[in-house]
Motif scaffolding. Structure first.
Motif, PDB file in Angstrom:
ATOM      1  N   ALA A 174       0.829  -1.208   0.000  1.00  0.00           N
ATOM      2  CA  ALA A 174       0.000   0.000   0.000  1.00  0.00           C
ATOM      3  C   ALA A 174       0.859   1.253   0.000  1.00  0.00           C
ATOM      4  CB  ALA A 174      -0.929   0.010   1.219  1.00  0.00           C
ATOM      5  N   ASP A 175       0.513   2.162  -0.922  1.00  0.00           N
ATOM      6  CA  ASP A 175       1.186   3.448  -0.962  1.00  0.00           C
ATOM      7  C   ASP A 175       0.134   4.544  -0.984  1.00  0.00           C
ATOM      8  OD1 ASP A 175       0.193   3.288  -3.538  1.00  0.00           O
ATOM      9  OD2 ASP A 175       2.116   3.548  -4.518  1.00  0.00           O
ATOM     10  N   VAL A 176       0.592   5.782  -0.913  1.00  0.00           N
ATOM     11  CA  VAL A 176      -0.324   6.907  -0.858  1.00  0.00           C
ATOM     12  C   VAL A 176      -0.063   7.794  -2.069  1.00  0.00           C
ATOM     13  CG1 VAL A 176      -1.051   8.932   0.454  1.00  0.00           C
ATOM     14  CG2 VAL A 176      -0.440   6.828   1.655  1.00  0.00           C
ATOM     15  N   ASP A 177      -0.971   7.710  -3.045  1.00  0.00           N
ATOM     16  CA  ASP A 177      -0.872   8.543  -4.238  1.00  0.00           C
ATOM     17  C   ASP A 177      -2.012   9.539  -4.354  1.00  0.00           C
ATOM     18  OD1 ASP A 177       1.498   7.432  -5.266  1.00  0.00           O
ATOM     19  OD2 ASP A 177       0.395   5.766  -6.149  1.00  0.00           O
ATOM     20  N   THR A 178      -3.134   9.228  -3.708  1.00  0.00           N
ATOM     21  CA  THR A 178      -4.335  10.057  -3.846  1.00  0.00           C
ATOM     22  C   THR A 178      -4.947  10.295  -2.465  1.00  0.00           C
ATOM     23  OG1 THR A 178      -5.814   8.148  -4.023  1.00  0.00           O
ATOM     24  CG2 THR A 178      -4.837   8.966  -6.094  1.00  0.00           C
ATOM     25  N   GLU A 180      -7.829   9.435  -1.618  1.00  0.00           N
ATOM     26  CA  GLU A 180      -8.516   8.180  -1.291  1.00  0.00           C
ATOM     27  C   GLU A 180      -7.557   7.172  -0.662  1.00  0.00           C
ATOM     28  OE1 GLU A 180      -8.686   9.675  -4.394  1.00  0.00           O
ATOM     29  OE2 GLU A 180     -10.618  10.613  -3.961  1.00  0.00           O
ATOM     30  N   ASP A 181      -6.331   7.076  -1.215  1.00  0.00           N
ATOM     31  CA  ASP A 181      -5.317   6.174  -0.654  1.00  0.00           C
ATOM     32  C   ASP A 181      -5.017   6.557   0.793  1.00  0.00           C
ATOM     33  OD1 ASP A 181      -5.059   4.931  -3.154  1.00  0.00           O
ATOM     34  OD2 ASP A 181      -3.204   6.018  -3.661  1.00  0.00           O
ATOM     35  N   THR A 185      -5.598   4.135   4.013  1.00  0.00           N
ATOM     36  CA  THR A 185      -4.508   3.672   4.878  1.00  0.00           C
ATOM     37  C   THR A 185      -4.703   4.147   6.309  1.00  0.00           C
ATOM     38  OG1 THR A 185      -3.090   5.556   4.252  1.00  0.00           O
ATOM     39  CG2 THR A 185      -2.796   3.518   3.039  1.00  0.00           C
TER      40      THR A 185
END
Length: 188
Positions: A174-178, A180-181, A185
């Motif tokens: 899991a990464d944070v790009d948006t 929503e991400d 998370t």
């Protein structure tokens, strides 16, 4: 076990997050960048490629020139800081926006690098290689880097190496790009 160095790619414009300093977003009370650096507890040295940030005194900092040249240019800048010695046989390469990365992930990748392979990358639940969650042979990385890595394809260049895929544990990539991400998370 072979010696391990670490590179965290923590630049980027975070366009989908309105330009916020994405690696410093907190998940579970800890900035994402600190999570990535913490996952490299077994690595020495650890190089962070991106703007200098507080709270990480033990890392080496560098930037790709010019900044914004993409992940392959950032990887090349990080490699340039590492000594070219036998002591730096393996290099863990992580993105600075990983929400669930742990030292256990890096240990599994390191253990998967076989004698004939160029490296090991995490494979997500949909079967996609996660190019910025991997452990690589330093010599192999240096051998495939183009003379001008700016805006070159990371996947295209690293894909030339013999790679071992390591299935992720649920949510591990899991990464944070948006936005929503980030919500997902933080909720997970």
């Amino acid at each position: 076990m072979p010696a391990l160095a670490g590179i965290v790619l923590a630049g980027g414009a975070a366009r989908r997050l309105s330009g916020v300093d994405k690696p410093m977003l907190e998940v579970g009370g800890l900035p994402l960048l600190h999570r990535a650096v913490g996952a490299l507890a077994a690595a020495s040295p650890v190089v962070v490629v991106g703007p200098r940030r507080p709270g990480l005194p033990a890392v080496r900092w560098t930037r790709e020139e010019p900044p914004g040249g993409g992940p392959l240019a950032a990887l090349a800048a990080g490699l340039a800081v590492l000594p070219e010695t036998e002591e730096t046989e393996l290099v863990a390469v992580l993105a600075g926006d990983l929400a669930a990365i742990t030292a256990s992930t890096v240990d599994r990748l390191m253990a998967a690098v076989g004698d004939g392979s160029g490296g090991a990358v995490l494979v997500d639940g949909e079967g996609r290689r996660q190019w910025l969650i991997g452990v690589w042979r330093a010599a192999g990385l240096r051998a495939v880097l183009p003379a001008r890595p700016e805006n070159a394809s990371l996947r295209g260049v690293l894909g030339a190496l013999d790679i071992v895929g390591v299935p992720e544990k649920p949510g591990e990539s899991a990464d944070v790009d948006t936005p929503e991400d980030l919500r997902a998370t933080r909720a997970g």
